[in-house]
Design a protein around this motif. Sequence first.
Motif, short mmCIF file in Angstrom:
data_model
loop_
_atom_site.label_atom_id
_atom_site.label_comp_id
_atom_site.label_asym_id
_atom_site.label_seq_id
_atom_site.Cartn_x
_atom_site.Cartn_y
_atom_site.Cartn_z
N ALA A 60 2.50 2.16 -1.90
CA ALA A 60 2.60 2.77 -3.22
C ALA A 60 1.19 3.14 -3.68
N ASP A 61 1.08 4.20 -4.45
CA ASP A 61 -0.24 4.65 -4.91
C ASP A 61 -0.95 3.56 -5.71
N SER A 62 -0.20 2.76 -6.41
CA SER A 62 -0.78 1.74 -7.28
C SER A 62 -1.49 0.63 -6.51
N VAL A 63 -1.19 0.47 -5.23
CA VAL A 63 -1.80 -0.61 -4.46
C VAL A 63 -2.62 -0.09 -3.28
N LYS A 64 -2.60 1.19 -3.04
CA LYS A 64 -3.29 1.76 -1.90
C LYS A 64 -4.79 1.45 -1.98
N GLY A 65 -5.32 0.99 -0.86
CA GLY A 65 -6.74 0.63 -0.82
C GLY A 65 -7.02 -0.81 -1.21
N ARG A 66 -6.04 -1.48 -1.80
CA ARG A 66 -6.21 -2.88 -2.22
C ARG A 66 -5.31 -3.83 -1.43
N PHE A 67 -4.13 -3.38 -1.08
CA PHE A 67 -3.16 -4.21 -0.37
C PHE A 67 -3.07 -3.76 1.08
N THR A 68 -2.78 -4.72 1.96
CA THR A 68 -2.58 -4.42 3.37
C THR A 68 -1.35 -5.16 3.87
N ILE A 69 -0.42 -4.41 4.45
CA ILE A 69 0.77 -5.02 5.05
C ILE A 69 0.53 -5.11 6.56
N SER A 70 0.98 -6.23 7.14
CA SER A 70 0.84 -6.40 8.58
C SER A 70 1.99 -7.27 9.05
N ARG A 71 2.13 -7.38 10.36
CA ARG A 71 3.21 -8.20 10.90
C ARG A 71 2.79 -8.81 12.22
N ASP A 72 3.44 -9.92 12.54
CA ASP A 72 3.25 -10.61 13.81
C ASP A 72 4.63 -10.75 14.43
N ASN A 73 4.93 -9.89 15.36
CA ASN A 73 6.28 -9.89 15.95
C ASN A 73 6.53 -11.12 16.83
N ALA A 74 5.48 -11.73 17.30
CA ALA A 74 5.66 -12.94 18.10
C ALA A 74 6.07 -14.13 17.23
N MET A 75 5.63 -14.09 15.96
CA MET A 75 5.91 -15.19 15.04
C MET A 75 6.99 -14.85 14.02
N ASN A 76 7.50 -13.62 14.07
CA ASN A 76 8.53 -13.17 13.13
C ASN A 76 8.07 -13.26 11.68
N VAL A 78 5.89 -11.22 8.41
CA VAL A 78 5.25 -10.06 7.83
C VAL A 78 4.39 -10.56 6.67
N TYR A 79 3.21 -9.97 6.54
CA TYR A 79 2.25 -10.40 5.53
C TYR A 79 1.95 -9.27 4.54
N LEU A 80 1.51 -9.69 3.38
CA LEU A 80 0.96 -8.74 2.41
C LEU A 80 -0.34 -9.35 1.88
N GLN A 81 -1.45 -8.78 2.33
CA GLN A 81 -2.76 -9.21 1.85
C GLN A 81 -3.10 -8.41 0.61
N MET A 82 -3.37 -9.11 -0.48
CA MET A 82 -3.63 -8.45 -1.75
C MET A 82 -5.05 -8.76 -2.21
N ASN A 83 -5.86 -7.73 -2.32
CA ASN A 83 -7.24 -7.87 -2.76
C ASN A 83 -7.45 -7.14 -4.08
N SER A 84 -8.53 -7.45 -4.73
CA SER A 84 -8.87 -6.80 -6.01
C SER A 84 -7.67 -6.80 -6.96
N LEU A 85 -7.07 -7.95 -7.08
CA LEU A 85 -5.85 -8.04 -7.88
C LEU A 85 -6.11 -7.77 -9.35
N LYS A 86 -5.12 -7.16 -9.98
CA LYS A 86 -5.18 -6.80 -11.40
C LYS A 86 -4.05 -7.51 -12.16
N PRO A 87 -4.21 -7.71 -13.44
CA PRO A 87 -3.11 -8.32 -14.21
C PRO A 87 -1.79 -7.56 -14.06
N GLU A 88 -1.86 -6.27 -13.89
CA GLU A 88 -0.63 -5.48 -13.74
C GLU A 88 0.06 -5.67 -12.40
N ASP A 89 -0.57 -6.42 -11.49
CA ASP A 89 0.06 -6.78 -10.23
C ASP A 89 0.97 -8.00 -10.39
N THR A 90 0.95 -8.62 -11.55
CA THR A 90 1.78 -9.78 -11.79
C THR A 90 3.26 -9.42 -11.68
#
Length: 127
Positions: A60-76, A78-90
């Motif tokens: 989403a445009d609102s999180v682009k550049g701040r959030f990163t989605i990734s996955r580990d198929n061996a471990m089943n 999926v992650y969401l790394q959230m950086n530079s968090l803002k109150p509106e991310d609550t």
Amino acid sequence: VQLQASGGGLVQAGGSLRVSCTVSGGTFSSYAMGWFRQAPGKEREFVAIINWSGMVTYYADSVKGRFTISRDNAMNVVYLQMNSLKPEDTAVYYCAGDTSPSGYYYLKRLASDYDYWGQGTQVTVSS
């Protein structure tokens, strides 16, 4: 197919947090996986999606550049790394799986396109 989200919490604005979603049952490595969020009084909104291989992502445009989605198929997982968090991310963050055959080829942003959901994990960003 069962999804279990974890890792939410309270963080100050500008901080980071990583949420995880462990999937059991089914064939995780063939599913597109998404993260959505829902703030109080608002509709559930798309955050990020990753294809089955992990090679294609969309944000989403609102999180682009701040959030990163990734996955580990061996471990089943999926992650969401959230950086530079803002109150509106609550919000409550939900992971979702698209197990449809088309999900193997097309990434979808509508919550109605996802057939399995985790229980949600609360992320609160203080100002």
